[in-house]
Scaffold this active site. Structure first.
Site, PDB file in Angstrom:
ATOM      1  N   GLU A  64       0.845  -1.190   0.000  1.00  0.00           N
ATOM      2  CA  GLU A  64       0.000   0.000   0.000  1.00  0.00           C
ATOM      3  C   GLU A  64       0.883   1.243   0.000  1.00  0.00           C
ATOM      4  OE1 GLU A  64      -4.122  -1.174   2.260  1.00  0.00           O
ATOM      5  OE2 GLU A  64      -2.473  -0.480   3.521  1.00  0.00           O
ATOM      6  N   CYS A  65       0.632   2.137  -0.935  1.00  0.00           N
ATOM      7  CA  CYS A  65       1.307   3.435  -1.011  1.00  0.00           C
ATOM      8  C   CYS A  65       2.824   3.246  -0.994  1.00  0.00           C
ATOM      9  CB  CYS A  65       0.818   4.356   0.091  1.00  0.00           C
ATOM     10  SG  CYS A  65       1.097   6.109  -0.270  1.00  0.00           S
ATOM     11  N   GLY A  66       3.504   3.551   0.117  1.00  0.00           N
ATOM     12  CA  GLY A  66       4.943   3.372   0.164  1.00  0.00           C
ATOM     13  C   GLY A  66       5.362   1.944  -0.105  1.00  0.00           C
ATOM     14  N   MET A  68       5.243   1.335  -3.787  1.00  0.00           N
ATOM     15  CA  MET A  68       6.405   1.884  -4.485  1.00  0.00           C
ATOM     16  C   MET A  68       7.610   0.965  -4.365  1.00  0.00           C
ATOM     17  SD  MET A  68       6.129   6.005  -3.834  1.00  0.00           S
ATOM     18  CE  MET A  68       5.958   5.970  -2.052  1.00  0.00           C
ATOM     19  N   THR A  86      -1.478  -0.941  -4.339  1.00  0.00           N
ATOM     20  CA  THR A  86      -2.356   0.207  -4.530  1.00  0.00           C
ATOM     21  C   THR A  86      -1.734   1.435  -3.871  1.00  0.00           C
ATOM     22  OG1 THR A  86      -3.571  -0.097  -2.450  1.00  0.00           O
ATOM     23  CG2 THR A  86      -4.417  -1.257  -4.393  1.00  0.00           C
TER      24      THR A  86
END
Length: 442
Positions: A328-330, A333, A428
Site C-alpha cells: 500500500e502506497c509506500g 512503491m 495500490t
C-alpha cells in the site's frame, strides 16, 4: 457504549488540538483514569502518539469508510475504560460532499452517533471578543451536537484572555481552558504531517510537558465531568474486516508504519498470526508466511537503505514466486522497479511490479477512494468493493502492469491510480480501511 466520551475538535487544522489531546490523555491517566483514545478520519500517525500518551491503543473511526456497525464494533475497544477521548480531524464539520458508508467523514458525524459532547479548541491569536462569534456559530450550526465548551489556545496575555472570556460569557459558552502561546510545544512535522511517534527525538518528555501545561491552564475536572455517552443503544456490533490470510508477515519499521490499527485487531480476532519484520534491518519476510503485506510509510526517506537490503529483497522475491504479496502506497512503491527520491536519485526496488515512482516530481494526491477489485488481494476476492484513503506526494513515472481495481474518489469520479497486479503481487496507492459490505448496510 456506556463509557462517557468527548470529542476534541476545532474550527480548522493547525489550531493545536493534537497538543491538547496528548496533554489531556496523559494528565487524566496521571489522575488514575483509564482513557481510551480514538481518531476521527483516515490518519495513520496520530494514533501512535495517542498510545504513547495514555498506554492504550488508539483506533480510527471514519463515517465515510465505515458502516455504523463497524464503528460500533471498533468503539468496543473502550471496554474497561473510565473515559473516551476522540480527536477530530480538520474542522469539526469538514467532510466530503457526498455521504459514504454512514456519513461524509466529518468529525461531527461521530460526535452525533456516539453522543459525545465537543470540546472546541479555538486559536485565539489575532482576535478577542470575536472568538465568541466563532464559538456561537459552531454551537448553533447543528443543534444535534452539544458543544461542552472551548479551550482557548495561543492566548497572548492575561488582558487578552480576559477580553476573550468576556465574549464567551456573553454567549454563555464555558471556557474549559486558556493556554498561553508556547511555540516550543509544537510537534515536528514533515510532508505527510507529523513526524512519526517512533521518530520523535524525546516523545516522553514532550508528552509530560503537554500534560503539565494542560494541568496548569485547563480545568481538568470540568472537562472530565462534561463527558457523556449515547443515551440510546447503538446498533449491534458487526464483524471486523475479513481475514486475507492465516499467517501475515507485515513490514514494521520507520519506513513501513502506516497501517490502520482496527485491521490488525480484526485479523488477530479472526485467528491470524501476525509476523512483523523490518526491511530497514534487512530482515526477510518469515518463510512460513501465507501473505506479505508492505504498509505505507516513508520509503522515500530510506530508499538507499531499502535498495541495499539484499536479504529483504531476495526473501520478498522468493515469497512472490508462490504466495501473495501486497503493498500500500509506500509499500506499493517498494514493489516497483525503481523509486526516485527528492534529490532525483534513482534507487532500484524489488522489481516485482513494473512501477516507477518519483518524489522529485512532487504532486499531492489526497482523498477517499472506492475500489472494485479486478483481481484478488490474497484472500480478498475479485469483485470485492473496498473503501480507503490515499495521501502521497509521489508521481507515477511508469506503470506497465494490468490495473488492480476500478477506483473512484468520494464524488464518484474515476481516479487514474488504479493499482497494479502481476502474478501473486498486487499494490495500490490507497490504504484500505474497510470492505464496503462489512458490518451490514448503512
Amino acid at each position: 457504549m456506556s463509557v462517557p466520551g468527548l470529542l476534541i475538535a476545532a474550527p480548522a487544522s493547525g489550531t493545536g488540538k493534537t497538543t491538547v489531546m496528548l496533554g489531556l490523555l496523559r494528565a487524566l491517566v496521571e489522575d488514575g483514569l483509564a482513557v481510551q483514545p480514538f481518531k476521527s478520519g483516515p490518519d495513520y500517525i496520530d494514533p501512535a502518539f495517542h498510545r504513547a500518551a495514555c498506554g492504550r491503543a488508539s483506533f480510527n473511526l471514519d463515517s465515510w469508510a465505515m458502516t455504523p456497525a463497524l464503528i460500533d464494533t471498533i468503539a468496543t475497544q473502550a471496554a474497561g475504560a473510565h473515559l473516551i477521548l476522540a480527536e477530530g480531524s480538520m474542522g469539526l464539520f469538514d467532510g466530503v460532499a457526498l455521504p459514504g458508508a454512514s456519513g461524509n467523514g466529518a468529525s461531527a458525524d461521530l460526535a452525533r452517533r456516539m453522543g459525545w459532547p465537543v470540546v472546541l479548541v479555538l486559536d485565539a491569536s489575532g482576535q478577542a471578543q470575536s472568538a465568541a462569534a466563532t464559538a456561537l456559530g459552531f454551537r448553533d450550526f447543528d443543534p444535534r451536537l452539544q458543544i461542552a465548551g472551548v479551550i482557548l489556545n495561543r492566548v497572548a496575555s492575561r488582558r487578552h484572555e480576559s477580553l476573550v472570556r468576556k465574549g464567551m460569557e456573553a454567549i454563555g459558552m464555558p471556557v474549559l481552558g486558556a493556554l498561553p502561546r508556547r511555540g516550543d510545544l509544537a510537534l515536528p512535522e514533515r510532508h505527510l504531517g507529523l513526524v512519526q511517534a517512533m521518530e520523535h527525538p524525546d516523545l516522553e518528555r514532550a508528552v509530560a510537558e503537554y500534560a503539565a501545561f494542560l494541568r496548569e491552564h485547563a480545568d481538568l475536572a470540568a472537562i472530565r465531568d462534561a463527558a457523556r455517552a449515547a443515551p440510546t443503544a447503538a446498533s449491534e456490533p458487526g464483524p471486523m474486516p475479513a481475514l486475507p490470510a492465516q499467517r501475515i508477515a507485515i513490514a514494521r519499521d520507520a519506513a513501513f508504519s502506516f497501517f490502520y490499527p482496527h485491521l490488525l485487531e480484526g485479523w488477530r480476532r479472526a485467528g491470524a498470526q501476525i509476523l512483523p519484520f523490518s526491511p530497514l534491518a534487512d530482515q526477510a519476510p518469515p518463510t512460513d508466511a501465507d501473505l506479505v503485506w508492505l504498509p505505507g510509510g516513508y520509503p522515500e526517506l530510506h530508499a538507499g537503505a531499502i535498495a541495499a537490503a539484499s536479504t529483504f529483497l531476495a526473501g520478498l522475491r522468493r515469497h512472490a514466486e508462490t504466495r501473495p504479496v501486497h503493498g500500500e502506497c509506500g509499500g506499493y512503491m517498494v514493489l516497483g522497479e525503481a523509486l526516485i527520491d527528492k534529490a532525483g536519485t534513482r534507487h532500484r526496488m524489488a522489481g516485482l511490479l513494473g512501477l516507477e515512482t518519483s518524489h522529485a516530481q512532487r504532486r499531492m494526491n489526497l482523498g477517499y477512494r472506492h475500489a472494485t477489485l479486478l483481481a484478488p488481494i490474497a484472500g480478498i476476492p475479485t469483485g470485492s468493493a473496498l473503501r480507503g484513503h490515499e495521501f502521497h506526494y509521489s508521481t507515477i513515472v511508469a506503470q506497465r502492469d494490468e490495473p488492480l481495481a476500478r477506483v473512484t474518489d468520494a464524488n464518484g469520479d474515476a481516479v487514474a491510480e488504479t493499482g497494479s497486479r502481476r502474478g501473486h503481487v498486487t499494490g495500490t496507492f490507497f490504504h484500505m480501511i474497510a470492505p464496503c459490505d462489512v458490518g451490514g448496510a448503512a
